[in-house]
Design a protein around this motif. Structure first.
Motif, short mmCIF file in Angstrom:
data_model
loop_
_atom_site.label_atom_id
_atom_site.label_comp_id
_atom_site.label_asym_id
_atom_site.label_seq_id
_atom_site.Cartn_x
_atom_site.Cartn_y
_atom_site.Cartn_z
N PRO A 33 10.77 -4.19 -5.26
CA PRO A 33 9.70 -3.81 -6.18
C PRO A 33 10.11 -3.81 -7.66
CG PRO A 33 10.50 -1.90 -4.98
CD PRO A 33 11.15 -3.11 -4.38
N ASN A 34 11.39 -3.53 -7.95
CA ASN A 34 11.82 -3.49 -9.35
C ASN A 34 11.63 -4.83 -10.05
OD1 ASN A 34 12.49 -0.80 -9.30
ND2 ASN A 34 14.56 -1.21 -8.56
N LEU A 35 11.72 -5.91 -9.29
CA LEU A 35 11.51 -7.23 -9.86
C LEU A 35 10.09 -7.36 -10.41
CD1 LEU A 35 12.70 -10.18 -10.10
CD2 LEU A 35 11.56 -10.61 -7.93
N LYS A 48 3.78 1.54 -9.34
CA LYS A 48 4.05 1.46 -7.91
C LYS A 48 2.78 1.09 -7.14
CE LYS A 48 5.85 3.89 -3.96
NZ LYS A 48 6.13 5.13 -3.32
N PHE A 49 1.65 1.72 -7.48
CA PHE A 49 0.40 1.41 -6.81
C PHE A 49 -0.02 -0.03 -7.05
CE2 PHE A 49 -4.24 1.02 -7.12
CZ PHE A 49 -4.58 1.27 -5.80
N ILE A 50 0.07 -0.49 -8.29
CA ILE A 50 -0.33 -1.86 -8.62
C ILE A 50 0.55 -2.86 -7.87
CG2 ILE A 50 -0.40 -3.55 -10.50
CD1 ILE A 50 -1.28 -1.23 -12.31
N ASN A 51 1.85 -2.59 -7.82
CA ASN A 51 2.76 -3.49 -7.11
C ASN A 51 2.43 -3.54 -5.62
OD1 ASN A 51 5.18 -5.13 -6.77
ND2 ASN A 51 6.00 -3.31 -5.78
N GLU A 52 2.22 -2.39 -5.00
CA GLU A 52 1.93 -2.36 -3.57
C GLU A 52 0.57 -2.99 -3.26
OE1 GLU A 52 2.42 1.70 -2.42
OE2 GLU A 52 4.61 1.56 -2.45
#
Length: 68
Positions: A33-35, A48-52
């Motif tokens: 996720p850090n990428l 975090k929500f946007i990534n997931e």
């Protein structure tokens, strides 16, 4: 003059290839996720929500490409 057969871009393997890329990228949203946090603009507060959510949508839409 040679009579070369032109590639048919409507072959289903193109869709399956694109679907595979979407699914792998979607899974990668959860593995690293850090990428992806680095490329989310700073004005979004819940990275975090946007990534997931984008990872989930990429997986779902990748699977949807395989359904006729």
């Amino acid at each position: 003059m040679t009579n070369l057969k032109q590639p048919n871009m409507t072959q289903p393997w193109h869709l399956y290839g694109m679907a595979l890329l979407y699914i792998v990228a979607g899974i990668n949203h959860f593995r690293k996720p850090n990428l992806y946090y680095k490329i989310i603009p700073p004005f979004f507060t819940n990275k975090k929500f946007i990534n997931e959510m984008t990872g989930f949508l990429e997986i779902v839409l990748g699977i949807a490409l395989c359904i006729p």
